[in-house]
Motif scaffolding. Structure first.
Motif, PDB file in Angstrom:
ATOM      1  N   LEU A  53     -48.911  20.211  51.250  1.00  8.15           N
ATOM      2  CA  LEU A  53     -49.125  20.249  49.805  1.00  8.15           C
ATOM      3  C   LEU A  53     -47.798  20.117  49.076  1.00  8.15           C
ATOM      4  CD1 LEU A  53     -51.500  23.329  49.458  1.00  8.15           C
ATOM      5  CD2 LEU A  53     -52.144  20.934  49.293  1.00  8.15           C
ATOM      6  N   ILE A  55     -46.552  21.250  45.548  1.00  9.58           N
ATOM      7  CA  ILE A  55     -46.949  22.084  44.410  1.00  9.58           C
ATOM      8  C   ILE A  55     -45.901  21.972  43.316  1.00  9.58           C
ATOM      9  CG2 ILE A  55     -47.429  24.429  43.626  1.00  9.58           C
ATOM     10  CD1 ILE A  55     -48.410  25.048  46.458  1.00  9.58           C
ATOM     11  N   ILE A  60     -50.976  20.049  41.850  1.00  9.41           N
ATOM     12  CA  ILE A  60     -50.903  20.124  43.306  1.00  9.41           C
ATOM     13  C   ILE A  60     -51.332  18.765  43.839  1.00  9.41           C
ATOM     14  CG2 ILE A  60     -51.940  21.100  45.396  1.00  9.41           C
ATOM     15  CD1 ILE A  60     -52.297  23.707  43.990  1.00  9.41           C
ATOM     16  N   GLU A  61     -50.611  18.273  44.847  1.00  9.40           N
ATOM     17  CA  GLU A  61     -50.988  17.035  45.513  1.00  9.40           C
ATOM     18  C   GLU A  61     -51.015  17.274  47.003  1.00  9.40           C
ATOM     19  OE1 GLU A  61     -48.983  13.425  44.297  1.00  9.40           O
ATOM     20  OE2 GLU A  61     -48.360  14.447  42.456  1.00  9.40           O
ATOM     21  N   GLY A  62     -52.020  16.702  47.652  1.00 10.99           N
ATOM     22  CA  GLY A  62     -52.142  16.796  49.096  1.00 10.99           C
ATOM     23  C   GLY A  62     -52.793  15.537  49.612  1.00 10.99           C
ATOM     24  N   HIS A  66     -55.473  15.250  44.374  1.00 14.70           N
ATOM     25  CA  HIS A  66     -54.472  15.773  43.442  1.00 14.70           C
ATOM     26  C   HIS A  66     -55.188  16.514  42.322  1.00 14.70           C
ATOM     27  CE1 HIS A  66     -55.311  11.749  41.774  1.00 14.70           C
ATOM     28  NE2 HIS A  66     -55.148  12.325  40.616  1.00 14.70           N
ATOM     29  N   ARG A 115     -57.530  26.287  52.431  1.00 13.42           N
ATOM     30  CA  ARG A 115     -56.570  25.501  53.204  1.00 13.42           C
ATOM     31  C   ARG A 115     -55.402  26.386  53.589  1.00 13.42           C
ATOM     32  NH1 ARG A 115     -57.486  19.961  51.669  1.00 13.42           N
ATOM     33  NH2 ARG A 115     -59.721  19.897  51.282  1.00 13.42           N
TER      34      ARG A 115
END
Length: 123
Positions: A53, A55, A60-62, A66, A115
């Motif tokens: 991730l 942050i 937050i992007e994974g 997003h 997660r």
């Protein structure tokens, strides 16, 4: 309130020395470390471009998803964001909760999709 101001209030009789001692205790003035940064499933995964991730204060992007947030609140080691997420082309309202403990981070999306644990990259 600064320690200098607190000591001045004791000198003026506005605070007792016992109250000053309680306010000076490490747990009373502890600051929690930011969770902003890159987190991965393990320290070996930190070198990979994908995974984990990323942050930011309001996003937050994974992998494949997003989220962008309209508000955030923090209580101790728990951060809660409210906003919208997009996962694989599907957009939805989201409440995202991140909890840090012992150098690890878990993240819940809408209370159902947990997660982690993740470890911080680039200590």
């Amino acid at each position: 309130m600064s320690m200098k101001l607190l000591r001045r209030r004791v000198a003026l009789g506005l605070l007792t020395p016992a109250v000053l001692a309680a306010l000076s205790a490490p747990q009373a003035i502890a600051e929690y470390r930011t969770i902003v940064g890159h987190w991965a499933a393990g320290s070996r995964d930190c070198s990979r471009v994908s995974g984990g991730l990323h942050i930011r204060p309001m996003s937050i992007e994974g992998d494949g998803a997003h989220c962008h947030f309209s508000n955030v609140r923090r209580t101790g080691d728990t951060v809660v964001w409210n906003g919208r997420c997009d996962a694989f082309g599907e957009e939805f309202p989201a409440t995202v909760t991140a909890r840090s403990a012992g150098g690890r981070l878990t993240v819940d999306f809408n209370g159902t999709d947990r997660r982690g644990p993740f470890e911080r990259c680039g200590r």
